[in-house]
Write an enzyme that holds these catalytic residues in place. Structure first.
Site, PDB file in Angstrom:
ATOM      1  N   LYS A  46      44.191  43.281  39.457  1.00 47.19           N
ATOM      2  CA  LYS A  46      43.633  44.081  38.366  1.00 47.19           C
ATOM      3  C   LYS A  46      42.213  44.516  38.717  1.00 47.19           C
ATOM      4  O   LYS A  46      41.842  45.685  38.555  1.00 47.19           O
ATOM      5  CB  LYS A  46      43.664  43.298  37.047  1.00 47.19           C
ATOM      6  CG  LYS A  46      45.070  43.187  36.472  1.00 47.19           C
ATOM      7  CD  LYS A  46      45.192  42.223  35.298  1.00 47.19           C
ATOM      8  CE  LYS A  46      46.676  42.110  34.893  1.00 47.19           C
ATOM      9  NZ  LYS A  46      46.902  41.290  33.705  1.00 47.19           N
ATOM     10  N   GLN A  83      43.262  36.800  30.524  1.00 52.68           N
ATOM     11  CA  GLN A  83      44.578  36.579  31.136  1.00 52.68           C
ATOM     12  C   GLN A  83      45.245  35.351  30.519  1.00 52.68           C
ATOM     13  O   GLN A  83      44.640  34.277  30.446  1.00 52.68           O
ATOM     14  CB  GLN A  83      44.406  36.420  32.655  1.00 52.68           C
ATOM     15  CG  GLN A  83      45.704  36.306  33.436  1.00 52.68           C
ATOM     16  CD  GLN A  83      46.488  37.612  33.546  1.00 52.68           C
ATOM     17  OE1 GLN A  83      45.950  38.699  33.388  1.00 52.68           O
ATOM     18  NE2 GLN A  83      47.769  37.514  33.823  1.00 52.68           N
ATOM     19  N   ASP A 115      44.562  44.869  26.155  1.00 49.86           N
ATOM     20  CA  ASP A 115      45.878  44.233  26.217  1.00 49.86           C
ATOM     21  C   ASP A 115      46.693  44.520  24.949  1.00 49.86           C
ATOM     22  O   ASP A 115      47.895  44.289  24.923  1.00 49.86           O
ATOM     23  CB  ASP A 115      45.728  42.708  26.364  1.00 49.86           C
ATOM     24  CG  ASP A 115      46.082  42.231  27.763  1.00 49.86           C
ATOM     25  OD1 ASP A 115      46.665  43.021  28.524  1.00 49.86           O
ATOM     26  OD2 ASP A 115      45.778  41.070  28.073  1.00 49.86           O
TER      27      ASP A 115
HETATM   28  N1  L37 Z   1      47.801  42.330  30.435  1.00 45.72           N
HETATM   29  N2  L37 Z   1      49.240  40.920  31.468  1.00 45.72           N
HETATM   30  C1  L37 Z   1      48.223  41.069  30.645  1.00 45.72           C
HETATM   31  N3  L37 Z   1      47.623  40.052  30.042  1.00 45.72           N
HETATM   32  C2  L37 Z   1      48.079  38.836  30.251  1.00 45.72           C
HETATM   33  O1  L37 Z   1      47.489  37.837  29.631  1.00 45.72           O
HETATM   34  N4  L37 Z   1      49.627  37.327  31.363  1.00 45.72           N
HETATM   35  C3  L37 Z   1      49.150  38.594  31.106  1.00 45.72           C
HETATM   36  C4  L37 Z   1      49.707  39.698  31.696  1.00 45.72           C
HETATM   37  N5  L37 Z   1      50.731  39.593  32.576  1.00 45.72           N
HETATM   38  C5  L37 Z   1      50.635  40.127  33.814  1.00 45.72           C
HETATM   39  O2  L37 Z   1      49.569  40.449  34.278  1.00 45.72           O
HETATM   40  N6  L37 Z   1      51.818  40.294  34.430  1.00 45.72           N
HETATM   41  C6  L37 Z   1      52.024  40.878  35.656  1.00 45.72           C
HETATM   42  C7  L37 Z   1      53.225  40.613  36.237  1.00 45.72           C
HETATM   43  C8  L37 Z   1      53.536  41.168  37.492  1.00 45.72           C
HETATM   44  C9  L37 Z   1      52.645  41.993  38.135  1.00 45.72           C
HETATM   45  C10 L37 Z   1      51.443  42.269  37.549  1.00 45.72           C
HETATM   46  C11 L37 Z   1      51.129  41.717  36.301  1.00 45.72           C
HETATM   47  C12 L37 Z   1      52.959  42.566  39.472  1.00 45.72           C
HETATM   48  O3  L37 Z   1      52.167  43.268  40.062  1.00 45.72           O
HETATM   49  N7  L37 Z   1      54.161  42.275  40.018  1.00 45.72           N
HETATM   50  C13 L37 Z   1      54.588  42.740  41.311  1.00 45.72           C
HETATM   51  C14 L37 Z   1      54.806  41.565  42.264  1.00 45.72           C
HETATM   52  C15 L37 Z   1      53.585  40.726  42.457  1.00 45.72           C
HETATM   53  C16 L37 Z   1      53.897  39.462  43.280  1.00 45.72           C
HETATM   54  O4  L37 Z   1      54.325  39.627  44.450  1.00 45.72           O
HETATM   55  O5  L37 Z   1      53.718  38.372  42.743  1.00 45.72           O
HETATM   56  C17 L37 Z   1      55.912  43.473  41.160  1.00 45.72           C
HETATM   57  O6  L37 Z   1      56.195  44.329  42.014  1.00 45.72           O
HETATM   58  O7  L37 Z   1      56.633  43.204  40.205  1.00 45.72           O
END
Ligand code: L37
Ligand code: NAP
Length: 298
Positions: A55, A99, A122
């Site tokens: 982020k 978060q 959020d």
């Molecule tokens: N806004 N988001 C917000 N606030 C929170 O308090 N917990 C939480 C939240 N959740 C969050 O950030 N989730 C999230 C889940 C997956 C990704 C990003 C954010 C993401 O980028 N996923 C990638 C794989 C990442 C990895 O390899 O671990 C994907 O391609 O799905």
């Protein structure tokens, strides 16, 4: 039965980030300032550390200002509330994200409700949840917003479609249902007490799975041709990759579902990248509202 189209959330998110970058450049030229996002991480949850790092990185890449606050897992609720009060008062900060999950000794909703609703990128503050539910001008939670942008891109007008949401959390399921209702879908919300979950899912033109159970939704739960959005991010053992290796899977059994669905999001590369892109989008929106700037087209 055919093979579903893959909805490429990673590519869509990259395009959205590109447009956000241009918007930030435009705002800077016009007003001499850029939006700023503060991200607060408490403790050392490994997944949260990865998300928070990404982020911050993507905020900077889009040209915005990023303020990261990493606090020890033993931080008191009181000192977290004090930090939030400072960020609320800081005029360089347009968006505040705490978060989740927070350590058990901290009352999450109390912390979320301490954030200035106009900085609540959020969309978890009770005021924003209420605005979303009552048709007001809410900041909308990032993950459901990302799902909606993918659905609109794929399907255009969603009105009249039967949408089934699996999961009723405040973070994903409930705001997802509210957004789909706002789009004039007929919405069914299911959860752990739903009597016939496969049967409910089979009625869906649009199926959104946000359960946190690896590969729970099977191909024979899906109406042929349906659009399937898999929100789940589950890390599971992957002995086929070698000893001790893991991999990410969704809440949908991709192998069987992709034989029936018309289109489906993969995990990874589907909803996850959209979550972060929508966070940047919400930060631009919050900055424009708060500073009285014209919101650029995204
Ligand atoms: N806004 N988001 C917000 N606030 C929170 O308090 N917990 C939480 C939240 N959740 C969050 O950030 N989730 C999230 C889940 C997956 C990704 C990003 C954010 C993401 O980028 N996923 C990638 C794989 C990442 C990895 O390899 O671990 C994907 O391609 O799905
Ligand atoms: P959560 O708070 O644990 O909520 C899960 C929901 O699923 C609950 O409503 C629960 O029902 C329901 N459920 C659990 N087991 C079920 C079952 N067997 N049958 C039917 N419903 C069941 O989870 P969440 O925060 O919404 O997250 C859901 C998933 O999305 C997780 O995998 C999470 O990692 C992922 N996620 C991804 C992103 C992203 O950016 N891609 C962002 C956030 C979350 P009850 O209410 O009855 O208990």
């Amino acid at each position: 039965m055919g093979t579903a189209d893959i909805i490429d959330g990673k590519a869509f998110a990259a395009g959205l980030r590109e447009r956000i970058g241009s918007a930030v450049t435009e705002l800077k030229a016009k007003y001499g300032e850029v939006p700023g996002l503060a991200v607060v991480l408490v403790g050392e949850d490994p997944a949260s550390q990865v998300y928070v790092r990404n982020k911050g990185k993507q905020t900077l890449e889009s040209g915005m200002a990023s303020f990261e606050h990493k606090l020890d897992a033993s931080t008191s609720e009181e000192s977290l509330l004090k930090l939030i009060a400072e960020l609320n008062a800081d005029r360089a900060v347009d968006g505040i994200l705490v978060q989740l999950p927070l350590p058990a000794h901290i009352d999450s909703q109390k912390v979320l409700d301490a954030i200035d609703p106009e900085k609540d990128v959020d969309g978890f503050h009770v005021v924003n949840a209420g605005r979303l539910a009552t048709g007001g001008d809410a900041l909308v939670p990032c993950t459901p917003l990302g799902c909606l942008l993918l659905l609109r891109d794929r399907l255009g007008d969603l009105s009249g479609k039967h949408a089934v949401v699996v999961g009723r959390s405040n973070i994903v399921g409930k705001p997802m249902a509210a957004l789909l209702l706002r789009e004039s879908c007929t919405v069914t919300v299911t959860h752990s007490r739903t009597a016939d979950l496969p049967g409910e899912c089979r009625r869906a033109d649009i199926l959104v799975a946000a359960v946190g159970r690896p590969e729970m939704v099977k191909g024979d739960w899906i109406k042929p041709g349906a659009t399937v959005i898999d929100v789940g991010i589950n890390r599971v053992d992957a002995p086929e990759k070698g000893d001790g290796k893991t991999k990410l899977v969704g809440d949908v059994d991709f192998a069987s579902a992709s034989k029936v669905a018309g289109a489906i999001t993969p995990v990874p590369g589907g909803v996850g990248p959209m979550t972060i892109a929508c966070l940047l989008r919400n930060t631009v929106e919050a900055a424009c509202r708060r500073r009285g700037w014209a919101m650029p087209e995204l």
